[in-house]
Design a protein around this motif. Structure first.
Motif, PDB file in Angstrom:
ATOM      1  N   ALA A 112       0.835  -1.206   0.000  1.00  0.00           N
ATOM      2  CA  ALA A 112       0.000   0.000   0.000  1.00  0.00           C
ATOM      3  C   ALA A 112       0.869   1.255   0.000  1.00  0.00           C
ATOM      4  O   ALA A 112       1.773   1.402   0.827  1.00  0.00           O
ATOM      5  N   SER A 113       0.596   2.174  -0.930  1.00  0.00           N
ATOM      6  CA  SER A 113       1.386   3.400  -1.028  1.00  0.00           C
ATOM      7  C   SER A 113       1.278   4.245   0.231  1.00  0.00           C
ATOM      8  O   SER A 113       2.246   4.902   0.633  1.00  0.00           O
ATOM      9  N   SER A 114       0.098   4.223   0.875  1.00  0.00           N
ATOM     10  CA  SER A 114      -0.069   5.003   2.109  1.00  0.00           C
ATOM     11  C   SER A 114       0.860   4.491   3.201  1.00  0.00           C
ATOM     12  O   SER A 114       1.412   5.273   3.989  1.00  0.00           O
ATOM     13  N   SER A 115       1.052   3.168   3.249  1.00  0.00           N
ATOM     14  CA  SER A 115       1.958   2.586   4.252  1.00  0.00           C
ATOM     15  C   SER A 115       3.401   2.980   3.970  1.00  0.00           C
ATOM     16  O   SER A 115       4.163   3.298   4.887  1.00  0.00           O
ATOM     17  N   LEU A 116       3.774   2.975   2.682  1.00  0.00           N
ATOM     18  CA  LEU A 116       5.145   3.362   2.315  1.00  0.00           C
ATOM     19  C   LEU A 116       5.409   4.830   2.659  1.00  0.00           C
ATOM     20  O   LEU A 116       6.454   5.163   3.213  1.00  0.00           O
ATOM     21  N   HIS A 117       4.452   5.685   2.319  1.00  0.00           N
ATOM     22  CA  HIS A 117       4.643   7.114   2.593  1.00  0.00           C
ATOM     23  C   HIS A 117       4.704   7.377   4.097  1.00  0.00           C
ATOM     24  O   HIS A 117       5.510   8.194   4.556  1.00  0.00           O
ATOM     25  N   ALA A 118       3.856   6.685   4.848  1.00  0.00           N
ATOM     26  CA  ALA A 118       3.866   6.856   6.307  1.00  0.00           C
ATOM     27  C   ALA A 118       5.202   6.402   6.892  1.00  0.00           C
ATOM     28  O   ALA A 118       5.767   7.067   7.774  1.00  0.00           O
ATOM     29  N   ARG A 119       5.722   5.281   6.392  1.00  0.00           N
ATOM     30  CA  ARG A 119       7.016   4.793   6.877  1.00  0.00           C
ATOM     31  C   ARG A 119       8.133   5.769   6.497  1.00  0.00           C
ATOM     32  O   ARG A 119       9.030   6.047   7.297  1.00  0.00           O
ATOM     33  N   PHE A 120       8.079   6.295   5.276  1.00  0.00           N
ATOM     34  CA  PHE A 120       9.075   7.279   4.831  1.00  0.00           C
ATOM     35  C   PHE A 120       9.100   8.489   5.758  1.00  0.00           C
ATOM     36  O   PHE A 120      10.171   8.946   6.161  1.00  0.00           O
ATOM     37  N   GLN A 121       7.922   8.995   6.134  1.00  0.00           N
ATOM     38  CA  GLN A 121       7.866  10.180   6.986  1.00  0.00           C
ATOM     39  C   GLN A 121       8.297   9.864   8.415  1.00  0.00           C
ATOM     40  O   GLN A 121       8.961  10.692   9.057  1.00  0.00           O
ATOM     41  N   ARG A 122       7.942   8.675   8.917  1.00  0.00           N
ATOM     42  CA  ARG A 122       8.384   8.293  10.264  1.00  0.00           C
ATOM     43  C   ARG A 122       9.907   8.195  10.311  1.00  0.00           C
ATOM     44  O   ARG A 122      10.537   8.659  11.267  1.00  0.00           O
ATOM     45  N   TRP A 123      10.467   7.599   9.291  1.00  0.00           N
ATOM     46  CA  TRP A 123      11.930   7.510   9.236  1.00  0.00           C
ATOM     47  C   TRP A 123      12.554   8.894   9.149  1.00  0.00           C
ATOM     48  O   TRP A 123      13.596   9.158   9.757  1.00  0.00           O
ATOM     49  N   ASN A 124      11.920   9.774   8.413  1.00  0.00           N
ATOM     50  CA  ASN A 124      12.458  11.129   8.287  1.00  0.00           C
ATOM     51  C   ASN A 124      12.430  11.846   9.632  1.00  0.00           C
ATOM     52  O   ASN A 124      13.403  12.506  10.013  1.00  0.00           O
ATOM     53  N   GLU A 125      11.329  11.735  10.342  1.00  0.00           N
ATOM     54  CA  GLU A 125      11.222  12.371  11.657  1.00  0.00           C
ATOM     55  C   GLU A 125      12.237  11.811  12.644  1.00  0.00           C
ATOM     56  O   GLU A 125      12.678  12.505  13.559  1.00  0.00           O
ATOM     57  N   ALA A 126      12.625  10.550  12.440  1.00  0.00           N
ATOM     58  CA  ALA A 126      13.622   9.926  13.315  1.00  0.00           C
ATOM     59  C   ALA A 126      15.054  10.195  12.860  1.00  0.00           C
ATOM     60  O   ALA A 126      16.004   9.701  13.476  1.00  0.00           O
ATOM     61  N   ARG A 163      10.648  19.887  -7.440  1.00  0.00           N
ATOM     62  CA  ARG A 163      10.281  19.648  -6.050  1.00  0.00           C
ATOM     63  C   ARG A 163       8.759  19.568  -5.938  1.00  0.00           C
ATOM     64  O   ARG A 163       8.067  20.578  -5.955  1.00  0.00           O
ATOM     65  N   TRP A 164       8.259  18.332  -5.776  1.00  0.00           N
ATOM     66  CA  TRP A 164       6.829  18.139  -5.591  1.00  0.00           C
ATOM     67  C   TRP A 164       6.463  18.053  -4.110  1.00  0.00           C
ATOM     68  O   TRP A 164       5.275  18.093  -3.778  1.00  0.00           O
ATOM     69  N   ALA A 165       7.425  17.911  -3.241  1.00  0.00           N
ATOM     70  CA  ALA A 165       7.149  17.793  -1.807  1.00  0.00           C
ATOM     71  C   ALA A 165       6.892  19.177  -1.218  1.00  0.00           C
ATOM     72  O   ALA A 165       7.719  20.084  -1.369  1.00  0.00           O
ATOM     73  N   LYS A 166       5.771  19.345  -0.540  1.00  0.00           N
ATOM     74  CA  LYS A 166       5.495  20.630   0.103  1.00  0.00           C
ATOM     75  C   LYS A 166       6.418  20.849   1.309  1.00  0.00           C
ATOM     76  O   LYS A 166       6.833  21.971   1.579  1.00  0.00           O
ATOM     77  N   LYS A 167       6.716  19.768   2.021  1.00  0.00           N
ATOM     78  CA  LYS A 167       7.625  19.868   3.165  1.00  0.00           C
ATOM     79  C   LYS A 167       9.061  19.792   2.662  1.00  0.00           C
ATOM     80  O   LYS A 167       9.457  18.817   2.030  1.00  0.00           O
ATOM     81  N   SER A 168       9.842  20.811   2.977  1.00  0.00           N
ATOM     82  CA  SER A 168      11.237  20.792   2.532  1.00  0.00           C
ATOM     83  C   SER A 168      12.003  19.642   3.181  1.00  0.00           C
ATOM     84  O   SER A 168      12.933  19.091   2.584  1.00  0.00           O
ATOM     85  N   SER A 169      11.596  19.243   4.386  1.00  0.00           N
ATOM     86  CA  SER A 169      12.286  18.142   5.066  1.00  0.00           C
ATOM     87  C   SER A 169      12.111  16.832   4.303  1.00  0.00           C
ATOM     88  O   SER A 169      13.029  16.001   4.258  1.00  0.00           O
ATOM     89  N   ASN A 170      10.937  16.630   3.693  1.00  0.00           N
ATOM     90  CA  ASN A 170      10.718  15.419   2.901  1.00  0.00           C
ATOM     91  C   ASN A 170      11.573  15.427   1.635  1.00  0.00           C
ATOM     92  O   ASN A 170      12.121  14.395   1.227  1.00  0.00           O
TER      93      ASN A 170
END
Length: 272
Positions: free
Chosen positions: A64-78, A245-252
């Motif tokens: 699921a793409s939603s699961s991948l994106h959520a994992r990507f953001q969790r890893w980024n926050e960590a 740059r398609w990401a609204k969050k620069s951190s992503n």
């Protein structure tokens, strides 16, 4: 070691970064099994290379793409992506040694159609929203530090801050032992003075309309050294998610740049 495919994380690279990634699921958790970390990483790599939206990922390939994106953001926050980048720079230093004698900096303007933080009017694109990728590399072009700024920020205002935040500590040497190269966008006498104070020997081209007269020709003319940073910026552009740059969050977006830089460092070591 080999860089076997563009679309899967190489085995050797996976072995080096596997331990950096958080557990797939907390011990004792209920519910369905979590997606394997390597499958998630391959999905993120597909987004990075293809430039597709997260919703464009095929479920049968990566889950699921939603699961991948959520994992990507969790890893980024960590802070995982920066750790991956640092780990690969350490590996590069161990295998090939960072070449500090000749360094270079440059930047790349990119469009940011969706806006977000660290965007501004692009002076080269009819003031449309854009961002800049600032890059500092060693003598071979290995990325040493990365920053994101709005498109309308002058390069010479960012350079010192970029050089003060390397991923690995810069060795302290006498000024003549570390040279820094930059193009005319960095032409500034205050900047040259600051670089000398930070033990750099600056090599910055003068603008045609510069208020300062260019110095007399040096008795020894050095060969061109700045091309390595342009080449690394071109390597980054091979990852289509970094061209726009398609990401609204620069951190992503910065996380994707870190991941791309880790892959570039791996390739530099594998092809040595």
């Amino acid at each position: 070691m080999s860089y076997t495919t563009l679309w899967e994380v190489p085995e050797g690279l996976w072995e080096k970064i596997e331990r950096i990634l958080p557990p797939e699921k907390a011990a004792g958790s209920r519910g369905r099994p979590a997606l394997p970390n390597r499958q998630v990483l391959n999905g993120i790599l597909f987004v990075l290379r293809s430039g597709c939206q997260w919703k464009g990922l095929k479920k049968e390939w990566f889950g699921a793409s939603s699961s991948l994106h959520a994992r990507f953001q969790r890893w980024n926050e960590a802070g995982v992506w920066k750790k991956v980048y640092r780990e690969m720079l350490k590996y590069y230093h161990k295998k090939r040694h960072i070449q500090w004698r000749w360094q270079a900096v440059d930047s790349k303007l990119v469009a940011a159609p969706l806006g977000g933080d660290r965007t501004g009017p692009n002076p080269t694109d009819r003031a449309k929203l854009g961002s800049k990728r600032h890059l500092w590399v060693d003598q071979r072009g290995a990325p040493l530090a990365i920053q994101i700024t709005p498109a309308n920020i002058n390069d010479h205002l960012v350079m010192i801050d970029l050089l003060q935040h390397p991923i690995l500590p810069r060795p302290q040497t006498k000024p003549p032992l570390q040279h820094i190269c930059a193009d005319k966008a960095y032409d500034s006498e205050p900047l040259r003075n600051q670089l000398r104070q930070h033990n750099f020997t600056p090599h910055i081209r003068y603008r045609a309309f510069s208020t300062q007269p260019p110095p007399p020709l040096e008795p020894h003319r050095y060969p061109a050294r700045r091309w390595v940073v342009e080449r690394t910026l071109s390597w980054q552009n091979d990852f289509r998610s970094l061209r726009v740059r398609w990401a609204k969050k620069s951190s992503n977006w910065l996380a994707l740049i870190y991941f791309a830089s880790a892959l570039i460092l791996w390739r530099m070591c594998s092809h040595a």
